[in-house]
Design a protein around this motif. Structure first.
Motif, short mmCIF file in Angstrom:
data_model
loop_
_atom_site.label_atom_id
_atom_site.label_comp_id
_atom_site.label_asym_id
_atom_site.label_seq_id
_atom_site.Cartn_x
_atom_site.Cartn_y
_atom_site.Cartn_z
N SER A 1 12.38 5.60 -16.42
CA SER A 1 13.31 6.70 -16.18
C SER A 1 13.90 6.59 -14.79
O SER A 1 13.36 5.90 -13.91
N ASN A 2 15.02 7.28 -14.60
CA ASN A 2 15.64 7.30 -13.27
C ASN A 2 14.69 7.91 -12.24
O ASN A 2 14.67 7.49 -11.08
N GLU A 3 13.91 8.91 -12.67
CA GLU A 3 12.95 9.53 -11.76
C GLU A 3 11.88 8.54 -11.32
O GLU A 3 11.50 8.49 -10.15
N HIS A 4 11.41 7.74 -12.26
CA HIS A 4 10.40 6.73 -11.93
C HIS A 4 10.97 5.68 -10.99
O HIS A 4 10.31 5.27 -10.02
N LYS A 5 12.20 5.27 -11.24
CA LYS A 5 12.82 4.27 -10.38
C LYS A 5 13.01 4.80 -8.96
O LYS A 5 12.76 4.09 -7.98
N GLU A 6 13.44 6.06 -8.86
CA GLU A 6 13.64 6.66 -7.54
C GLU A 6 12.32 6.82 -6.80
O GLU A 6 12.24 6.60 -5.59
N GLU A 7 11.27 7.20 -7.53
CA GLU A 7 9.95 7.34 -6.92
C GLU A 7 9.45 5.99 -6.42
O GLU A 7 8.86 5.89 -5.33
N ARG B 1 11.31 5.14 -3.26
CA ARG B 1 10.77 5.90 -2.12
C ARG B 1 9.46 5.29 -1.64
O ARG B 1 9.19 5.26 -0.43
#
Length: 208
Positions: free
Chosen positions: A5-11, A14
């Motif tokens: 997911s985009n959230e996983h990629k962003e995490e 970071r």
């Protein structure tokens, strides 16, 4: 194969930036290869280009984030000049000197940033201008906001230079003395600037 997911990629991005920040400040930009930076984040080299176009891209992202966090720290301190004094005391301390991987990116990386790609220098310029502006706002008086910016820039320069010297020398006594003298001069400068503003405001008020 399931896509992340985009959230996983962003995490993950970071996490790479956070781990790289510690490594870069400890070992320097030139002394930190992509393999080591990715290993610190618990990832393989192959994952690097899913998040960054180049090492310069990562370094610029780290510099941006480090300066953002430094601004956030300042914003969490006491209001006004009192918070600036807290910042100065923490900055020019043995703890900060001895833990460069957790400290200021300017003191740790300034010489290398000056030789880095424009991308990194642009990120550093924007972040530093923002930090100096925030310091100036705390030192500012309504009657003379421009001089506050100059004082903030001088204070920041004093802090960074003192810490760099304290870290560079091998004589512990000289390092401690550099910190102590730098702290004393910075606090004196901060106090003198505050007194000057108060006197200017009082004179302006009396002349009205």
């Amino acid at each position: 194969m399931a896509r992340y997911s985009n959230e996983h990629k962003e995490e993950t991005r970071r996490r790479i930036i956070e781990a790289a920040g510690r490594r870069l400040k400890r070992d320097g930009i030139d002394g930190s290869g992509i393999a080591a930076l990715m290993a610190d984040a618990g990832l393989t080299n192959g994952a690097f280009y899913a998040h960054f176009g180049s090492k310069d891209d990562l370094v610029a992202s780290v510099v941006q984030e480090e300066l953002r966090r430094q601004s956030a720290t300042l914003n969490g301190l006491a209001p006004g000049v009192a918070g600036v004094e807290q910042l100065v005391r923490g900055y020019l301390s043995p703890e900060h000197r001895d833990h460069r991987d957790e400290g200021c990116p300017s003191a740790a990386l300034l010489d290398e940033i000056g030789r880095s790609a424009e991308l990194t220098k642009d990120a550093y310029t924007a972040g530093t201008k923002n930090l100096v502006d925030e310091l100036a706002e705390r030192l500012s008086s309504p009657d003379d906001p421009e001089s506050a910016h100059g004082r903030a820039l001088i204070l920041f320069t004093m802090m960074v230079g003192t810490l760099q010297l304290a870290r560079a020398v091998t004589d512990p006594a000289l390092s401690d003395e550099a910190l102590a003298q730098g702290l004393d001069r910075a606090l004196t400068f901060l106090g003198d600037a505050t007194v000057a503003d108060s006197s200017r405001n009082q004179t302006t008020g009396e002349s009205r």
